[in-house]
Motif scaffolding. Structure first.
Motif, PDB file in Angstrom:
ATOM      1  N   ALA A 649       1.294  -1.523  -0.457  1.00 14.27           N
ATOM      2  CA  ALA A 649      -0.622  -0.199  -0.052  1.00 14.27           C
ATOM      3  C   ALA A 649       0.916   1.606   0.209  1.00 14.27           C
ATOM      4  N   ALA A 650       2.101   1.323   0.168  1.00  7.50           N
ATOM      5  CA  ALA A 650       3.510   2.485   0.299  1.00  7.50           C
ATOM      6  C   ALA A 650       4.325   2.047  -0.584  1.00  7.50           C
ATOM      7  N   LYS A 651       4.809   2.764  -1.222  1.00  8.97           N
ATOM      8  CA  LYS A 651       6.082   3.066  -2.012  1.00  8.97           C
ATOM      9  C   LYS A 651       6.744   3.959  -1.459  1.00  8.97           C
ATOM     10  N   PHE A 652       8.734   3.752  -1.737  1.00 15.31           N
ATOM     11  CA  PHE A 652       9.812   4.203  -0.514  1.00 15.31           C
ATOM     12  C   PHE A 652      10.321   5.276  -1.176  1.00 15.31           C
ATOM     13  N   HIS A 653      10.485   5.880  -1.243  1.00 13.39           N
ATOM     14  CA  HIS A 653      12.243   6.632  -1.833  1.00 13.39           C
ATOM     15  C   HIS A 653      12.815   6.242  -1.203  1.00 13.39           C
ATOM     16  N   CYS A 654      14.218   5.276  -1.198  1.00 16.05           N
ATOM     17  CA  CYS A 654      14.925   6.003  -0.247  1.00 16.05           C
ATOM     18  C   CYS A 654      16.046   5.156  -1.054  1.00 16.05           C
ATOM     19  N   ALA A 655      17.209   4.915  -0.359  1.00 17.68           N
ATOM     20  CA  ALA A 655      18.819   4.505  -0.625  1.00 17.68           C
ATOM     21  C   ALA A 655      19.341   3.852   0.305  1.00 17.68           C
ATOM     22  N   ARG A 656      19.919   2.623   0.144  1.00 20.11           N
ATOM     23  CA  ARG A 656      20.697   1.541   0.543  1.00 20.11           C
ATOM     24  C   ARG A 656      21.880   1.346   0.342  1.00 20.11           C
ATOM     25  N   ILE A 657      23.015   0.602   1.012  1.00 23.14           N
ATOM     26  CA  ILE A 657      24.224   0.973   0.572  1.00 23.14           C
ATOM     27  C   ILE A 657      24.734  -0.291   1.936  1.00 23.14           C
ATOM     28  N   LEU A 658      24.615  -1.744   1.357  1.00 19.92           N
ATOM     29  CA  LEU A 658      25.503  -2.709   1.792  1.00 19.92           C
ATOM     30  C   LEU A 658      27.024  -3.002   1.787  1.00 19.92           C
ATOM     31  N   SER A 659      27.613  -2.923   2.262  1.00 21.33           N
ATOM     32  CA  SER A 659      28.999  -2.689   1.925  1.00 21.33           C
ATOM     33  C   SER A 659      30.249  -3.550   3.118  1.00 21.33           C
ATOM     34  N   MET A 660      31.721  -3.724   3.085  1.00 22.80           N
ATOM     35  CA  MET A 660      32.865  -4.239   3.796  1.00 22.80           C
ATOM     36  C   MET A 660      33.800  -3.066   2.990  1.00 22.80           C
ATOM     37  N   SER A 661      34.438  -1.974   4.215  1.00 18.98           N
ATOM     38  CA  SER A 661      35.179  -1.453   3.065  1.00 18.98           C
ATOM     39  C   SER A 661      36.657  -1.673   4.783  1.00 18.98           C
ATOM     40  N   THR A 662      37.207  -1.026   4.270  1.00 15.78           N
ATOM     41  CA  THR A 662      38.338  -0.876   5.075  1.00 15.78           C
ATOM     42  C   THR A 662      39.493   0.040   5.440  1.00 15.78           C
ATOM     43  N   LEU A 663      39.340   0.929   7.081  1.00 16.94           N
ATOM     44  CA  LEU A 663      39.260   2.397   6.721  1.00 16.94           C
ATOM     45  C   LEU A 663      40.210   2.969   7.807  1.00 16.94           C
ATOM     46  N   LEU A 664      41.472   4.087   7.738  1.00 11.72           N
ATOM     47  CA  LEU A 664      41.680   3.789   8.693  1.00 11.72           C
ATOM     48  C   LEU A 664      41.654   5.011   9.425  1.00 11.72           C
ATOM     49  N   PRO A 665      42.274   4.978   9.748  1.00 15.22           N
ATOM     50  CA  PRO A 665      41.349   5.547  12.043  1.00 15.22           C
ATOM     51  C   PRO A 665      41.235   6.838  11.377  1.00 15.22           C
ATOM     52  N   GLY A 666      40.418   7.943  11.786  1.00 10.46           N
ATOM     53  CA  GLY A 666      40.726   9.151  12.233  1.00 10.46           C
ATOM     54  C   GLY A 666      40.077   9.825  10.750  1.00 10.46           C
TER      55      GLY A 666
END
Length: 704
Positions: A649-666
């Motif tokens: 009964a409803a349609k949604f407007h959204c963005a979705r990100i599913l991911s794995m990443s390696t980040l440098l602290p800070g």
């Protein structure tokens, strides 16, 4: 004489509460200290197979016994039975004579001196002490050198004392710029006490508003919850039978505020592992009706629902006892006041672990000074020999090295008694030399190693002790931003960050563009968790929607299933249109109409792990962000048309990100961009949004 073993778990309170007659402790002077102690357990059953003594003698043996007249040896820790410790006398009643007080002080000092000897802190001549059992108050006059031995032991024994664990969650509202500044200043901080102090000042000045304070008290290992505010019970599903009867099945109740804590106090009583969940409705529920058509003829079924508007946080943290933590921020939405205003909310978690003891008796220090004889000027007895004043690298010096309570859990295995007696062997196995005359003993009560060795070897032992300790896990701070602006500008930011993993310059540009109004920060996410522990954040409207309609196949009276559609027994059938309803209802009883909840706003789950020795953070995350309100489908239709059942009964407007990443602290990282569509306020403009993510590694105990 029947012997038993000394129960060494002396319950000792927060160390050194009061001071009287204190002098500069850089020299060996006489001082008075007050402790919280529960000596009643000394009369309990024996629990430890060891005794800590300055020699292999029995300190509680009579003076003329053979075990008390053997020559002294260097301090050792050996498995050895000792006799029952002496009773510490009760204090005289009010109005007792000076003679009674002096006699009590003398007997108390003798008994407590023997206990201190056994705890590995030989008492100097002239040490006096009083103890009040009802208030668990101990006052001691001793030397500063003696306190160096006695203090760590008493502090560590305090870990065995019962403690109440108190948690306070407070939510404040302030201007968006103020809350964002708070987030920026605590990114790499482990402790947020000064940040909370600043908020308290804003509250006092009327520049911030408290939306509620929620307090819980419990014990280690005991989960506790509190709920308050409006309580509702949502519909979980509808059951529709072939006659058209509709039955509503309700789910779990929902409260406007829910706070749940599951704490575990660390072995040293200095750290606290806390798993918590917090939900806060910042606006009244929206009442409306979900409609389902096509299940029973041309009838329409209406389901009353209440959409809740609020924020939810969950995480698992390791905190120092007494810490204050900013655990979440969010932008309230869903009401005209919030939509027009420029405010944000912040949630602070404060922890305390007070001792479960009666109030201290504060007059004992004055009584001790009144009835104790003056201390001797040059009697600091039973002290270790003075350190050599030479610069000879081979000279032996003594040190007490504090270690974490888990030291032997990492450094050695096997029988605990053997571990205690073989600490020197463990250190020698690490290549640390022990020349003639050197020694090393481990005191599990004080969590310390007493070492006599060269300065070079002591430095090696300190390094090994640090590396062998199983310290509390490092925490990982997560800060995320969703920004919005003209698509051309967002594309420029993406292009600028394409060839590098360090997007610090891009983020600095974002802050400048935000200050000028060219970009807008539409959501800020801030939270912490331990390495390998999942955390979550939700902010927005929990919207209830009709889910997929399912038919459950039933058996005919003869025990055989219907031949309609030739489905296997028990297999579910999704209703696709009204043309199949007649046959479907003949064999389905009941029809299940689920009512599902979905957050319309911003939600994020993340699972970070410290990698490469803290040089980077690997994180799995799922982000869902709704950039426009859902569109409801009309249930009306023209005469004679087919009304489908089970169509959302409803349609949604959204963005979705599913991911794995390696980040440098800070280091902030641009993790994704998307185009915004379906928002009436943005019609005619080419708008895009971008998602920035930052992870910070916060060692346990780091301070501001």
């Amino acid at each position: 004489m029947k012997s038993s073993r000394l129960l060494l778990f002396v319950f000792i309170g927060a160390a050194w509460i009061a001071t009287a007659g204190a002098k500069d402790e850089s020299s060996n002077e006489w001082v008075i200290r007050t402790f919280r102690v529960n000596l009643a357990v000394l009369n309990g059953p024996p629990t430890l197979p060891i005794a800590i003594t300055p020699s292999p003698l029995d300190p509680f043996a009579p003076a003329d016994s053979p075990s008390s007249t053997s020559p002294d040896t260097s301090p050792t820790l050996v498995p050895q039975p000792i006799t029952t410790p002496p009773q510490v006398p009760a204090l005289p009643d009010t109005g007792a004579s000076d003679k009674e007080w002096k006699a009590c002080l003398e007997k108390s000092s003798i008994a407590l001196s023997k206990i201190f000897d056994v705890l590995g802190a030989p008492s100097p001549a002239g040490m006096v002490a009083l103890y009040d059992a009802p208030s668990s108050t101990l006052v001691v006059r001793t030397t500063t050198e003696h306190l160096k031995l006695l203090g760590p032991t008493l502090e560590n024994l305090g870990s065995a004392i019962p403690r109440d664990l108190i948690f306070t969650m407070e939510v404040i509202e302030a201007e968006e710029a103020t809350i964002r500044n708070l987030v920026d200043e605590i990114n790499d901080r482990r402790e947020h006490a000064s940040t909370w102090k600043r908020c308290a000042e804003l509250l006092g000045a009327g520049q911030a508003k408290s939306l509620g304070q929620f307090r819980l008290a419990t014990h280690s290992g005991q989960p506790v919850t509190t709920q308050s505010g409006l309580e509702t019970t949502p519909v979980k599903e509808l059951q529709v039978d072939s006659s058209g009867r509709v039955v509503a099945i309700h789910g779990e109740s929902h409260s406007a505020v829910a706070f749940e804590v599951d704490p575990v106090l660390g072995p040293d009583s200095l750290s606290l592992e806390v798993a918590f969940r917090f939900h806060f409705d910042y606006a009244p529920a929206l009442e409306r009706a979900e409609k389902v058509a096509g299940l029973v003829g041309t009838s329409t079924i209406e389901v009353p629902v209440q959409d809740h508007q609020g924020a939810s946080l969950s995480a698992k943290l390791t905190l120092p006892v007494g810490a204050t933590k900013l655990v979440g921020v969010w932008r309230p939405r869903g009401t005209p006041e919030h939509d027009r205003g420029n405010v944000m909310h912040a949630a602070f978690l404060r922890t305390e672990a007070p001792l479960t003891l009666a109030s201290s008796r504060h007059d004992l220090s004055a009584l001790l000074q009144q009835y104790a004889a003056p201390p001797p000027n040059n009697a600091f007895g039973k002290q270790t020999e003075a350190e050599p004043s030479t610069t000879d690298p081979n000279a032996l010096i003594s040190r007490i090295i504090k270690v974490h309570p888990t030291f032997f859990a990492v450094a050695a295995t096997g029988d605990p008694t053997e571990r205690i007696c073989s600490v020197q062997k463990i250190l020698e196995a690490q290549g640390i030399p022990f020349p003639e005359g050197s020694s090393a003993t481990f005191n599990p009560i004080a969590s310390s190693i007493t070492v006599r060795n060269t300065a070079k070897s002591i430095a090696l032992i300190e390094t090994f002790a640090d590396s062998a300790c199983l310290l509390p896990p490092q925490q990982i701070g997560c800060t995320a931003y969703i920004i919005e602006g003209e698509s051309a500008l967002v594309r420029q930011l993406a292009e600028q960050s394409r060839s590098t993993s360090d997007h610090s310059e891009v983020w600095e540009r974002v802050k400048k563009l935000s200050a000028s109004g060219a970009l807008r920060i539409v959501e800020v996410i801030r939270g912490e968790s331990g390495s390998g522990d999942r955390a979550s954040f939700e902010n927005g409207t929990s919207r209830f929607n009709i889910g997929e309609v399912v038919l459950h196949e039933r058996e005919n009276p003869e025990g055989t299933t219907s031949n309609v559609d030739k489905k296997s027994p028990g297999e579910n059938t999704t209703v696709h249109g009204a043309s199949t309803q007649a046959s479907a209802l003949l064999r389905a009883d009941p029809i299940i109409v689920p009512v599902e909840s979905r957050v319309v706003g911003t939600s994020m789950e993340w699972d970070p792990v410290i990698a490469e020795g803290g040089r980077c953070v690997r994180v799995n995350f799922l982000l869902e962000h709704h950039f426009a309100s859902p569109v409801s489908r009309s249930t009306t239709s023209s005469q004679g048309s087919i009304i489908p059942a089970g169509v959302p009964a409803a349609k949604f407007h959204c963005a979705r990100i599913l991911s794995m990443s390696t980040l440098l602290p800070g280091i902030p990282r641009l993790m994704g961009t998307w185009k915004v569509e379906g928002a009436p306020a943005r019609e005619g403009r080419d708008i895009s949004q971008a998602f920035f993510l930052r992870m910070d590694v916060l060692p346990f105990g780091a301070r501001e």
